[in-house]
Design an enzyme around this catalytic site. Structure first.
Site, PDB file in Angstrom:
ATOM      1  N   TYR A 128       0.852  -1.205   0.000  1.00  0.00           N
ATOM      2  CA  TYR A 128       0.000   0.000   0.000  1.00  0.00           C
ATOM      3  C   TYR A 128       0.883   1.250   0.000  1.00  0.00           C
ATOM      4  CZ  TYR A 128      -3.795   3.183   1.434  1.00  0.00           C
ATOM      5  OH  TYR A 128      -4.713   4.210   1.495  1.00  0.00           O
TER       6      TYR A 128
ATOM      7  N   THR B 214     -14.152   5.662   6.777  1.00  0.00           N
ATOM      8  CA  THR B 214     -14.787   5.031   5.609  1.00  0.00           C
ATOM      9  C   THR B 214     -14.791   3.522   5.818  1.00  0.00           C
ATOM     10  OG1 THR B 214     -12.772   4.604   4.360  1.00  0.00           O
ATOM     11  CG2 THR B 214     -13.719   6.811   4.125  1.00  0.00           C
TER      12      THR B 214
HETATM   13  P1  NAD Z   1     -13.607   2.693   0.469  1.00  0.00           P
HETATM   14  O1  NAD Z   1     -13.221   1.272   0.649  1.00  0.00           O
HETATM   15  O2  NAD Z   1     -14.768   3.245   1.191  1.00  0.00           O
HETATM   16  O3  NAD Z   1     -13.797   3.003  -1.093  1.00  0.00           O
HETATM   17  C1  NAD Z   1     -12.957   2.448  -2.053  1.00  0.00           C
HETATM   18  C2  NAD Z   1     -13.587   2.607  -3.411  1.00  0.00           C
HETATM   19  O4  NAD Z   1     -12.666   2.124  -4.408  1.00  0.00           O
HETATM   20  C3  NAD Z   1     -14.873   1.811  -3.588  1.00  0.00           C
HETATM   21  O5  NAD Z   1     -15.787   2.558  -4.356  1.00  0.00           O
HETATM   22  C4  NAD Z   1     -14.432   0.593  -4.391  1.00  0.00           C
HETATM   23  O6  NAD Z   1     -15.449   0.045  -5.210  1.00  0.00           O
HETATM   24  C5  NAD Z   1     -13.343   1.222  -5.249  1.00  0.00           C
HETATM   25  N1  NAD Z   1     -12.427   0.216  -5.763  1.00  0.00           N
HETATM   26  C6  NAD Z   1     -11.548  -0.549  -5.073  1.00  0.00           C
HETATM   27  N2  NAD Z   1     -10.906  -1.388  -5.900  1.00  0.00           N
HETATM   28  C7  NAD Z   1     -11.397  -1.141  -7.147  1.00  0.00           C
HETATM   29  C8  NAD Z   1     -11.157  -1.693  -8.421  1.00  0.00           C
HETATM   30  N3  NAD Z   1     -10.263  -2.685  -8.621  1.00  0.00           N
HETATM   31  N4  NAD Z   1     -11.851  -1.204  -9.481  1.00  0.00           N
HETATM   32  C9  NAD Z   1     -12.761  -0.213  -9.317  1.00  0.00           C
HETATM   33  N5  NAD Z   1     -13.032   0.347  -8.121  1.00  0.00           N
HETATM   34  C10 NAD Z   1     -12.365  -0.123  -7.059  1.00  0.00           C
HETATM   35  O7  NAD Z   1     -12.294   3.486   0.831  1.00  0.00           O
HETATM   36  P2  NAD Z   1     -11.953   5.057   0.989  1.00  0.00           P
HETATM   37  O8  NAD Z   1     -11.366   5.217   2.337  1.00  0.00           O
HETATM   38  O9  NAD Z   1     -13.047   5.934   0.543  1.00  0.00           O
HETATM   39  O10 NAD Z   1     -10.736   5.130  -0.054  1.00  0.00           O
HETATM   40  C11 NAD Z   1     -10.701   6.006  -1.170  1.00  0.00           C
HETATM   41  C12 NAD Z   1      -9.260   6.300  -1.454  1.00  0.00           C
HETATM   42  O11 NAD Z   1      -8.712   7.028  -0.356  1.00  0.00           O
HETATM   43  C13 NAD Z   1      -8.389   5.065  -1.617  1.00  0.00           C
HETATM   44  O12 NAD Z   1      -7.492   5.251  -2.693  1.00  0.00           O
HETATM   45  C14 NAD Z   1      -7.638   5.000  -0.297  1.00  0.00           C
HETATM   46  O13 NAD Z   1      -6.412   4.322  -0.420  1.00  0.00           O
HETATM   47  C15 NAD Z   1      -7.485   6.460   0.017  1.00  0.00           C
HETATM   48  N6  NAD Z   1      -7.213   6.810   1.422  1.00  0.00           N
HETATM   49  C16 NAD Z   1      -8.068   6.437   2.396  1.00  0.00           C
HETATM   50  C17 NAD Z   1      -7.794   6.795   3.714  1.00  0.00           C
HETATM   51  C18 NAD Z   1      -8.703   6.394   4.859  1.00  0.00           C
HETATM   52  O14 NAD Z   1      -8.275   6.524   6.022  1.00  0.00           O
HETATM   53  N7  NAD Z   1      -9.925   5.948   4.597  1.00  0.00           N
HETATM   54  C19 NAD Z   1      -6.654   7.539   4.017  1.00  0.00           C
HETATM   55  C20 NAD Z   1      -5.798   7.910   2.978  1.00  0.00           C
HETATM   56  C21 NAD Z   1      -6.091   7.548   1.669  1.00  0.00           C
END
Ligand code: NAD
Length: 254
Positions: free
Chosen positions: A157, A192
């Protein structure tokens, strides 16, 4: 005038979390949206919610690891809305969390394919449409993980998210002359489904909150607001950045 009036945006990962909040916010701010994620049902419910509130959106379910899916999202933006202004490449997974000596090549590759190569496919096909428009904003959702903080068990990651910051810098230089801005957004811990609700272990949630200066996690809408800034004309001179919206976790040592 709203921040994204007249703009067309693709948002991936729109079925959940940060992408879902961004879809609702961008629609409220006037954008016409092409929404992507894996779950057709959730995307259709979101489109109904947005159109029910007088917004404009369509959705295609698919997998960001598939280059043809990136092409389909852009073709939909062009065919349905006549162009593309914003690509919010946000879909991501944590991947398998194990120490490196136990990490399989398949698990490593899957995280890289989703988080890094998926975003590359997005940018690769969004940028030509933006060149035709003479302007555009490409945004990648990176993370504080791999930038400000290293976590055990998260090598794939971290590598994928740090890779997005590197790609951002190259693409910003490559396409600045075309009026295209390219930025990474680095959220802090955000409530999330990816992170979970900590109902089984509230102390784990408290521990994550603690390493932020604000002593809490973000709500998805707070990260969506940062993405809106990068998408909008308010960020007209912002490119090549790794913009933190991290509640101060990068400056906190506990
Ligand atoms: P989440 O799990 O709620 O949402 C993830 C989304 O990505 C979903 O809509 C899922 O369908 C989509 N997805 C995953 N794999 C996929 C694929 N192969 N093809 C198409 N769609 C796909 O997570 P989130 O927290 O909203 O994450 C969104 C972004 O933010 C991610 O890139 C995550 O790494 C990043 N992020 C999250 C956090 C946190 O603390 N939640 C912190 C930093 C960065």
């Amino acid at each position: 005038m709203r921040a994204l009036d007249g703009k067309v945006a693709i948002i991936t990962g729109a079925s959940s979390g940060i992408g879902y909040a961004a879809a609702k916010l961008f629609a409220q701010e006037g954008a016409r949206l092409v929404l992507g994620a894996r779950s057709k049902d959730r995307l259709e419910a979101l489109v109904a919610e947005i159109t029910g509130a007088n917004g404009s959106a369509t959705a295609i379910a698919g997998d960001v690891r598939d280059e043809d899916y990136a092409i389909e999202l852009v073709e939909t933006a062009l065919g349905r809305f006549g162009g593309l202004d914003v690509g919010f490449n946000n879909a991501g997974i944590i991947g398998e969390m194990v120490d490196v000596q136990h990490m399989t090549a398949e698990a490593w590759q899957d995280t890289l394919d989703t988080n890094l190569t998926g975003a590359f496919f997005g940018a690769k096909h969004q940028i030509p449409a933006m060149i035709d428009r003479g302007a555009g904003s490409v945004i990648f959702t990176s993370s504080f993980v791999g930038h400000a903080i290293g976590f055990a068990g998260m090598a794939s990651y971290s590598a994928s998210k740090a890779g997005l910051v590197g790609m951002t810098k190259s693409l910003a230089v490559e396409h600045g002359r075309n009026g295209i801005r390219v930025n990474s957004l680095l959220p802090g811990g955000t409530a999330t489904p990816m992170v979970g609700d900590f109902s089984n272990d509230p102390s784990a949630g408290d521990a994550i909150a603690e390493f932020h200066a604000l002593k809490r996690m973000a709500q998805p809408r707070e990260i969506a607001q940062a993405a809106l800034f990068l998408a909008s004309e308010a960020a007209s001179f912002v490119t090549g950045s790794a913009m933190v919206a991290d509640g101060g976790n990068s400056v906190t040592k506990i």
